[in-house]
Design a protein around this motif. Structure first.
Motif, PDB file in Angstrom:
ATOM      1  N   GLN A 247       0.839  -1.198   0.000  1.00 16.87           N
ATOM      2  CA  GLN A 247       0.000   0.000   0.000  1.00 16.87           C
ATOM      3  C   GLN A 247       0.878   1.253   0.000  1.00 16.87           C
TER       4      GLN A 247
ATOM      5  N   GLU B 103       3.995   0.256   2.178  1.00 19.66           N
ATOM      6  CA  GLU B 103       3.917  -0.630   3.326  1.00 19.66           C
ATOM      7  C   GLU B 103       3.585  -2.040   2.833  1.00 19.66           C
TER       8      GLU B 103
ATOM      9  N   VAL C 124       0.971  -8.589   4.682  1.00 21.20           N
ATOM     10  CA  VAL C 124       0.976 -10.019   4.353  1.00 21.20           C
ATOM     11  C   VAL C 124      -0.447 -10.570   4.248  1.00 21.20           C
ATOM     12  N   ARG C 125      -0.612 -11.552   3.354  1.00 21.28           N
ATOM     13  CA  ARG C 125      -1.879 -12.258   3.167  1.00 21.28           C
ATOM     14  C   ARG C 125      -1.592 -13.748   3.119  1.00 21.28           C
TER      15      ARG C 125
ATOM     16  N   ILE D 267      -2.046 -13.529  12.125  1.00 28.86           N
ATOM     17  CA  ILE D 267      -0.845 -13.060  12.847  1.00 28.86           C
ATOM     18  C   ILE D 267      -0.939 -13.386  14.349  1.00 28.86           C
TER      19      ILE D 267
ATOM     20  N   VAL E  42       8.512 -12.170   5.245  1.00 29.70           N
ATOM     21  CA  VAL E  42       7.930 -10.905   4.776  1.00 29.70           C
ATOM     22  C   VAL E  42       9.041  -9.909   4.443  1.00 29.70           C
TER      23      VAL E  42
ATOM     24  N   VAL F 241       6.430  -5.240  12.108  1.00 29.57           N
ATOM     25  CA  VAL F 241       7.144  -6.258  12.865  1.00 29.57           C
ATOM     26  C   VAL F 241       6.398  -6.524  14.169  1.00 29.57           C
TER      27      VAL F 241
ATOM     28  N   GLU G 295      -3.339   7.439   8.736  1.00 31.95           N
ATOM     29  CA  GLU G 295      -3.772   6.309   7.926  1.00 31.95           C
ATOM     30  C   GLU G 295      -5.288   6.206   7.922  1.00 31.95           C
TER      31      GLU G 295
ATOM     32  N   VAL H 274      -7.315   7.325   5.312  1.00 36.49           N
ATOM     33  CA  VAL H 274      -7.994   8.399   4.592  1.00 36.49           C
ATOM     34  C   VAL H 274      -8.820   7.767   3.461  1.00 36.49           C
TER      35      VAL H 274
ATOM     36  N   GLY I  99      -4.220   5.508   2.717  1.00 38.31           N
ATOM     37  CA  GLY I  99      -5.641   5.172   2.825  1.00 38.31           C
ATOM     38  C   GLY I  99      -6.238   4.825   1.479  1.00 38.31           C
TER      39      GLY I  99
HETATM   40  P1  C2E Z   1      -1.567  -1.768  10.035  1.00 38.97           P
HETATM   41  O1  C2E Z   1      -0.089  -1.939  10.007  1.00 38.97           O
HETATM   42  O2  C2E Z   1      -2.119  -0.650  10.821  1.00 38.97           O
HETATM   43  O3  C2E Z   1      -1.982  -1.693   8.511  1.00 38.97           O
HETATM   44  C1  C2E Z   1      -3.017  -0.887   8.012  1.00 38.97           C
HETATM   45  C2  C2E Z   1      -4.244  -1.681   7.738  1.00 38.97           C
HETATM   46  O4  C2E Z   1      -5.294  -0.784   7.376  1.00 38.97           O
HETATM   47  C3  C2E Z   1      -4.110  -2.633   6.549  1.00 38.97           C
HETATM   48  O5  C2E Z   1      -4.971  -3.746   6.784  1.00 38.97           O
HETATM   49  C4  C2E Z   1      -4.649  -1.798   5.405  1.00 38.97           C
HETATM   50  O6  C2E Z   1      -5.099  -2.553   4.309  1.00 38.97           O
HETATM   51  C5  C2E Z   1      -5.791  -1.086   6.093  1.00 38.97           C
HETATM   52  N1  C2E Z   1      -6.150   0.187   5.452  1.00 38.97           N
HETATM   53  C6  C2E Z   1      -5.367   1.010   4.729  1.00 38.97           C
HETATM   54  N2  C2E Z   1      -6.024   2.084   4.303  1.00 38.97           N
HETATM   55  C7  C2E Z   1      -7.294   1.959   4.757  1.00 38.97           C
HETATM   56  C8  C2E Z   1      -8.474   2.770   4.638  1.00 38.97           C
HETATM   57  O7  C2E Z   1      -8.506   3.833   4.013  1.00 38.97           O
HETATM   58  N3  C2E Z   1      -9.590   2.317   5.265  1.00 38.97           N
HETATM   59  C9  C2E Z   1      -9.604   1.138   5.959  1.00 38.97           C
HETATM   60  N4  C2E Z   1     -10.752   0.779   6.538  1.00 38.97           N
HETATM   61  N5  C2E Z   1      -8.518   0.354   6.088  1.00 38.97           N
HETATM   62  C10 C2E Z   1      -7.371   0.759   5.505  1.00 38.97           C
HETATM   63  P2  C2E Z   1      -4.418  -5.219   6.721  1.00 38.97           P
HETATM   64  O8  C2E Z   1      -3.546  -5.393   5.526  1.00 38.97           O
HETATM   65  O9  C2E Z   1      -5.587  -6.111   6.892  1.00 38.97           O
HETATM   66  O10 C2E Z   1      -3.492  -5.344   7.976  1.00 38.97           O
HETATM   67  C11 C2E Z   1      -4.002  -5.341   9.278  1.00 38.97           C
HETATM   68  C12 C2E Z   1      -2.899  -5.369  10.308  1.00 38.97           C
HETATM   69  O11 C2E Z   1      -2.214  -6.621  10.257  1.00 38.97           O
HETATM   70  C13 C2E Z   1      -1.825  -4.338  10.070  1.00 38.97           C
HETATM   71  O12 C2E Z   1      -2.258  -3.109  10.559  1.00 38.97           O
HETATM   72  C14 C2E Z   1      -0.663  -4.928  10.844  1.00 38.97           C
HETATM   73  O13 C2E Z   1      -0.778  -4.622  12.214  1.00 38.97           O
HETATM   74  C15 C2E Z   1      -0.878  -6.421  10.648  1.00 38.97           C
HETATM   75  N6  C2E Z   1       0.040  -6.916   9.613  1.00 38.97           N
HETATM   76  C16 C2E Z   1      -0.088  -6.861   8.274  1.00 38.97           C
HETATM   77  N7  C2E Z   1       0.985  -7.404   7.647  1.00 38.97           N
HETATM   78  C17 C2E Z   1       1.831  -7.813   8.635  1.00 38.97           C
HETATM   79  C18 C2E Z   1       3.138  -8.437   8.655  1.00 38.97           C
HETATM   80  O14 C2E Z   1       3.751  -8.705   7.624  1.00 38.97           O
HETATM   81  N8  C2E Z   1       3.681  -8.698   9.883  1.00 38.97           N
HETATM   82  C19 C2E Z   1       3.044  -8.377  11.052  1.00 38.97           C
HETATM   83  N9  C2E Z   1       3.639  -8.649  12.198  1.00 38.97           N
HETATM   84  N10 C2E Z   1       1.841  -7.769  11.070  1.00 38.97           N
HETATM   85  C20 C2E Z   1       1.233  -7.496   9.880  1.00 38.97           C
END
Ligand code: C2E
Ligand code: MG
Ligand code: MG
Ligand code: MG
Length: 286
Positions: A51, A65, A68-69, A83, A99, A122, A238, A240, A259
């Motif tokens: 993103q 940023e 992971v999926r 996670i 990752v 992380v 984040e 937006v 966002g």
């Molecule tokens: P985060 O790091 O706060 O990542 C932002 C999350 O908000 C992401 O969801 C992203 O897709 C979502 N987002 C971005 N813009 C918007 C928006 O405008 N509106 C809304 N409603 N959502 C938005 P995602 O990808 O589902 O990730 C969720 C959380 O999972 C992440 O929050 C992070 O804490 C964790 N995560 C994701 N990838 C990894 C990883 O590789 N390692 C670890 N340890 N945690 C991860």
């Protein structure tokens, strides 16, 4: 039958099926995921999306940023679901380094512009392991990826217990040029003391604040921006999602945003990505 459960779960969402007695309980479903997760890396089921982080001042992408999926049995499982399960075992370390390596590789393949940074989330549990810094520096060395191009996003929960153990890791990595971002700011446990004691260069405000501009969200964002200014830190807002929020953020002099209004996570990072909506909007800023 698990396949049927998964299918129904997908159709109707979690709540609708969890309490049906002949389907899996939430607990059984977690166990089912946990078992699958142990093979996810070997089976090549994990993948990354990227993103953009957008700079309103330059009108350009300033970073990506990595998120992971997990592609498991015809479903894409969200990190918020798996996670926490990975954190209950050593798996979080394997996944974390996987990752990191993949994200670096993707940046090197697609984004030659070295001013565009890579942000990687992380887990606290990974950060706390003894050889985290050593392993990370090894990866940077092997890949020749500049430390200064890497930003580690740590959620506030890092500070729940014994933050002092982390200081060494932070110091060593900062010294090498790696930067740290305090993620989901405002939802966790960090105190003002910790905010300035640890070498964070960026505060990322949780999306709950921008979605509550009518309520206290706006006032909280404004005061964090002031605080960050005093502490010499950058602020990212984040979440937006619309023009109204973008306008508001811009009016506050906040430059860095992330966002859905700019871009949803995409399959690879790109050097020249221009979010159509924002770019159009952006013309009128100047
Ligand atoms: P985060 O790091 O706060 O990542 C932002 C999350 O908000 C992401 O969801 C992203 O897709 C979502 N987002 C971005 N813009 C918007 C928006 O405008 N509106 C809304 N409603 N959502 C938005 P995602 O990808 O589902 O990730 C969720 C959380 O999972 C992440 O929050 C992070 O804490 C964790 N995560 C994701 N990838 C990894 C990883 O590789 N390692 C670890 N340890 N945690 C991860
Ligand atoms: Mg993050
Ligand atoms: Mg966040
Ligand atoms: Mg989050």
């Amino acid at each position: 039958d698990i396949a049927m459960f998964v299918h129904k779960r997908k159709l109707y969402g979690k709540a609708a099926v969890v309490f049906e007695p002949h389907y899996l309980s939430e607990l059984e479903y977690k166990e089912y995921l946990r078992n699958g997760l142990a093979q996810a890396i070997q089976n090549d089921e994990l993948f990354l999306v990227f993103q953009p982080v957008f700079n309103l001042h330059s009108g350009k992408v300033s970073g990506y940023e990595a998120l992971v999926r997990w592609h498991f049995k015809q479903q894409v499982i969200e990190p918020e679901e798996f996670i926490p399960l990975a954190e209950q075992s050593h798996l979080i370390c394997n996944i974390g380094f996987w990752v990191l390596e993949r994200a670096i590789k993707a940046m090197q393949e697609h984004v030659a512009d070295e001013s565009i940074v890579l942000a990687v989330n992380v887990s606290v549990l990974q950060l706390k392991t003894n050889d985290f810094a050593k392993n990370l520096l090894q990866i940077l060395k092997t890949t020749q990826f500049p430390a200064s191009r890497l930003q580690l996003e740590i959620t506030e929960s890092v500070f729940c217990d014994e933050p002092e153990n982390l200081m060494e890791t932070f110091s060593l990595l900062s010294l090498k040029g790696v930067r740290f971002c305090l993620d989901d700011f405002g939802t966790g446990y960090s105190s003002m003391v910790q905010l300035q004691a640890f070498p964070f260069s960026t505060i990322k405000l949780d999306k709950c604040f921008i979605s509550d501009l009518e309520g206290a969200g706006g006032a909280i964002i404004r005061s964090v921006v002031m605080l960050a200014g005093e502490l010499n830190m950058n602020v990212v807002v984040e979440g937006v999602e619309n023009k109204r929020q973008l306008d508001w953020v811009h009016d506050q002099g906040i430059n860095t945003i992330q966002g859905y209004f700019c871009a949803k996570p995409m399959s690879k990072p790109a050097a020249d990505f221009k979010p159509a909506l924002v770019f159009e909007q952006f013309q009128s800023f100047h």
